[in-house]
Design a protein around this motif. Structure first.
Motif, PDB file in Angstrom:
ATOM      1  N   ILE A   2     107.803  40.638  76.327  1.00 55.81           N
ATOM      2  CA  ILE A   2     108.186  41.375  75.120  1.00 55.81           C
ATOM      3  C   ILE A   2     106.956  41.448  74.220  1.00 55.81           C
ATOM      4  O   ILE A   2     106.401  40.416  73.832  1.00 55.81           O
ATOM      5  N   HIS A   3     106.538  42.667  73.918  1.00 56.53           N
ATOM      6  CA  HIS A   3     105.330  42.858  73.116  1.00 56.53           C
ATOM      7  C   HIS A   3     105.595  42.505  71.646  1.00 56.53           C
ATOM      8  O   HIS A   3     106.731  42.580  71.177  1.00 56.53           O
ATOM      9  N   GLU A  16     100.735  33.371  85.425  1.00 62.39           N
ATOM     10  CA  GLU A  16      99.809  33.972  84.459  1.00 62.39           C
ATOM     11  C   GLU A  16      99.419  35.389  84.889  1.00 62.39           C
ATOM     12  O   GLU A  16      99.329  36.310  84.073  1.00 62.39           O
ATOM     13  N   LEU A  17      99.202  35.574  86.205  1.00 64.08           N
ATOM     14  CA  LEU A  17      98.891  36.900  86.739  1.00 64.08           C
ATOM     15  C   LEU A  17     100.038  37.861  86.448  1.00 64.08           C
ATOM     16  O   LEU A  17      99.819  38.994  85.991  1.00 64.08           O
ATOM     17  N   MET A  68     101.713  42.649  80.599  1.00 67.30           N
ATOM     18  CA  MET A  68     101.020  43.055  79.376  1.00 67.30           C
ATOM     19  C   MET A  68     100.268  44.368  79.599  1.00 67.30           C
ATOM     20  O   MET A  68     100.243  45.232  78.725  1.00 67.30           O
ATOM     21  N   GLN A  69      99.655  44.496  80.780  1.00 68.84           N
ATOM     22  CA  GLN A  69      98.926  45.715  81.130  1.00 68.84           C
ATOM     23  C   GLN A  69      99.882  46.921  81.109  1.00 68.84           C
ATOM     24  O   GLN A  69      99.547  47.982  80.580  1.00 68.84           O
ATOM     25  N   ILE A 123      92.967  45.228  81.182  1.00 65.02           N
ATOM     26  CA  ILE A 123      92.773  45.120  79.729  1.00 65.02           C
ATOM     27  C   ILE A 123      92.005  43.860  79.314  1.00 65.02           C
ATOM     28  O   ILE A 123      91.338  43.855  78.296  1.00 65.02           O
ATOM     29  N   ARG A 124      92.081  42.814  80.143  1.00 57.98           N
ATOM     30  CA  ARG A 124      91.397  41.569  79.774  1.00 57.98           C
ATOM     31  C   ARG A 124      89.985  41.477  80.352  1.00 57.98           C
ATOM     32  O   ARG A 124      89.246  40.550  80.048  1.00 57.98           O
ATOM     33  N   ASN A 125      89.662  42.433  81.215  1.00 57.93           N
ATOM     34  CA  ASN A 125      88.302  42.526  81.766  1.00 57.93           C
ATOM     35  C   ASN A 125      88.084  43.956  82.252  1.00 57.93           C
ATOM     36  O   ASN A 125      88.326  44.270  83.409  1.00 57.93           O
ATOM     37  N   PRO A 126      87.616  44.848  81.351  1.00 57.58           N
ATOM     38  CA  PRO A 126      87.469  46.272  81.686  1.00 57.58           C
ATOM     39  C   PRO A 126      86.447  46.570  82.788  1.00 57.58           C
ATOM     40  O   PRO A 126      86.341  47.706  83.237  1.00 57.58           O
ATOM     41  N   ASN A 127      85.728  45.534  83.237  1.00 57.37           N
ATOM     42  CA  ASN A 127      84.755  45.730  84.317  1.00 57.37           C
ATOM     43  C   ASN A 127      85.431  45.836  85.684  1.00 57.37           C
ATOM     44  O   ASN A 127      84.773  46.188  86.669  1.00 57.37           O
ATOM     45  N   ILE A 128      86.706  45.493  85.750  1.00 56.30           N
ATOM     46  CA  ILE A 128      87.430  45.588  87.024  1.00 56.30           C
ATOM     47  C   ILE A 128      88.720  46.378  86.827  1.00 56.30           C
ATOM     48  O   ILE A 128      89.239  46.474  85.716  1.00 56.30           O
TER      49      ILE A 128
END
Length: 201
Positions: free
Chosen positions: A67-68, A94-95, A101-102, A166-171
């Motif tokens: 829930i956001h 966690e994943l 969240m994504q 979103i937590r690592n835009p490099n991937i």
């Protein structure tokens, strides 16, 4: 001097990575008992075989809810793995939460993968692009190439796996999943998801 690989160390590495006991023991032997290097070794080997694992059955897992902030967006996600052992791990939970969240942060995302998008949507987008003014004077082969590129870009925006994480835009999310397959040594699949937005029909 040969470093003694104790069962306690092997067990600790298994709990940290989710890899099999023999794989953990071998990784520790190859790195002379260096715990961090053993994790890297297991990760590298796992990444190399992640694509092979993707065809394996994944029927265990969890259903995760998110829930956001503000309580106006909610997500339900089913994330699958191969064993209950991995499903119970905090890293797996966690994943699942990160993926939920994504989804909450990506209102344009409707499908899990690009390949899931129905052919009729592809054809509709292709027709729209082909009729755009800036393409009318182009040769047919160039027109086709530009059109396919644009359609692919548009449709990938609808696919969860093609999003930047979103937590690592490099991937991308797809690369994140493959990293986790490498970490756990099991196939991991997003089975389904649903996003609820307050006021939507």
């Amino acid at each position: 001097m040969i470093f003694e690989i104790t069962s306690t160390l092997v067990k600790e590495l298994r709990e940290k990575t989710g890899a099999g006991m023999m794989s953990c023991k071998k990784a520790l032997q190859e790195t002379d008992g260096n715990f961090e290097e053993a994790i890297k070794t297991l990760r590298q080997k796992g990444l190399a075989s992640a694509d092979k694992k993707s065809s394996r059955k994944a029927i265990e897992g969890i259903i995760n809810s998110y829930i956001h902030t503000g309580r106006k967006i909610g997500v339900l996600l089913e994330l699958n793995c191969e064993t209950d052992f991995v499903a119970r791990r905090e890293e797996f939970k966690e994943l699942a939460n990160n993926l939920a969240m994504q989804i909450a942060a990506s209102p344009q995302v409707i499908y899990i993968s690009f390949e899931e998008i129905p052919k009729e949507i592809f054809e509709l987008e292709k027709e729209i692009e082909l009729n755009k003014e800036d393409l009318k004077s182009k040769p047919s082969d160039i027109k086709e190439k530009i059109t396919l590129g644009r359609v692919e870009k548009t449709l990938k925006a609808l696919s969860l796996l093609n999003q930047q994480f979103i937590r690592n835009p490099n991937i991308t999310v797809d690369e994140l999943i493959k990293e986790q397959i490498a970490l756990f040594g099991e196939n991991i699949k997003i089975k389904r998801f649903i996003r609820y937005t307050l006021g939507d029909e």
